[in-house]
Design an enzyme around this catalytic site. Structure first.
Site, mmCIF file in Angstrom:
data_model
loop_
_atom_site.group_PDB
_atom_site.id
_atom_site.type_symbol
_atom_site.label_atom_id
_atom_site.label_comp_id
_atom_site.label_asym_id
_atom_site.label_seq_id
_atom_site.Cartn_x
_atom_site.Cartn_y
_atom_site.Cartn_z
ATOM 1 N N HIS A 278 0.824 -1.212 0.000
ATOM 2 C CA HIS A 278 0.000 0.000 0.000
ATOM 3 C C HIS A 278 0.859 1.264 0.000
ATOM 4 C CE1 HIS A 278 0.916 0.981 4.201
ATOM 5 N NE2 HIS A 278 0.811 -0.312 4.447
ATOM 6 N N ARG B 202 -6.131 0.812 4.062
ATOM 7 C CA ARG B 202 -5.035 1.410 3.293
ATOM 8 C C ARG B 202 -4.637 0.528 2.112
ATOM 9 N NH1 ARG B 202 -3.228 -0.350 8.251
ATOM 10 N NH2 ARG B 202 -1.308 -1.611 8.400
ATOM 11 N N GLU C 98 -1.385 -6.784 7.646
ATOM 12 C CA GLU C 98 -0.046 -6.503 8.130
ATOM 13 C C GLU C 98 0.261 -7.326 9.377
ATOM 14 O OE1 GLU C 98 2.920 -6.035 7.946
ATOM 15 O OE2 GLU C 98 3.246 -3.885 7.630
ATOM 16 N N HIS D 1 0.566 -5.573 2.474
ATOM 17 C CA HIS D 1 1.388 -4.839 3.428
ATOM 18 C C HIS D 1 2.825 -5.345 3.406
ATOM 19 C CE1 HIS D 1 -2.399 -3.312 5.165
ATOM 20 N NE2 HIS D 1 -2.833 -4.498 4.784
#
Length: 207
Positions: free
Chosen positions: A10, A61, A88, A158
């Protein structure tokens, strides 16, 4: 013949900018992050790539990055699958803390170990090894078969979930992966052979 696999971290998030541990917290992209995501879309379009399927995490995100990329590609209606397996790394008690404040509280050496070791988790959180343990099975069962079936697949996720995938694709050992960095908004392109091994790869920098 296998399709093409593209991995994209991202764009810069608000907490990246503030130097905060993010993990499973859900801040939005900064203006720079939006620009990075759009640039990734333009670079992929210039490369002549389009996609048959997309994967992303449960965090906004990554989802917004994917949406901005697909808008640049004119593929806003592309089938997209979301799963927390691509989230993440969970930073546990570090989440939301400024990295300098964390060093003041626990010491620079301890924070460095939590951030850069392979199998030492922060309090209440995940190590890279733990992240790999949830990301890789999903990659093997859900993402890789689509690529091997000939589809072009994009994964917007991520730094650490993508590092888990890259560890296998790039055949990195536990010492090599802790130093493997993935820039925000920069597509990584992989071509795979019939045996799932990487036959070609490219880091697609925007112009």
């Amino acid at each position: 013949m296998p399709g093409t696999l593209v991995l994209v971290r991202h764009g810069q998030s608000e907490w990246n900018l503030k130097n905060l541990f993010t993990g499973w917290k859900d801040p939005d992209l900064t203006e720079k992050g939006v620009t990075e995501a759009k640039a990734a879309g333009v670079a992929l379009k210039d490369k002549g790539l389009s996609f048959d399927l997309a994967f992303t995490s449960e965090l906004s995100r990554a989802q917004r990055t994917l949406s901005l990329i697909l808008k640049e590609l004119g593929q806003t209606d592309l089938e997209t699958r979301r799963d927390l397996a691509l989230n993440e790394r969970d930073y546990g008690d570090l989440a939301g803390l400024n990295k300098d404040d964390a060093r003041d509280k626990w010491g620079e050496e301890q924070v460095h170990i939590w951030r850069r070791s392979y199998d030492v988790p922060p309090p209440g959180g995940e190590s890279l090894k733990d992240t790999l343990a949830r990301t890789l099975p999903y990659f093997v069962t859900d993402i890789l078969p689509e690529v091997m079936a000939g589809k072009n697949v994009i994964v917007a996720a991520h730094g650490n979930s993508l590092r888990s995938i890259c560890m296998v694709l790039n055949r990195l050992n536990r010492d090599e992966i802790v130093g493997f960095e993935i820039a925000t908004g920069v597509p990584l392109i992989y071509e795979l052979g019939a045996d799932t091994r990487v036959t070609a790869s490219e880091t697609l920098s925007s112009k």
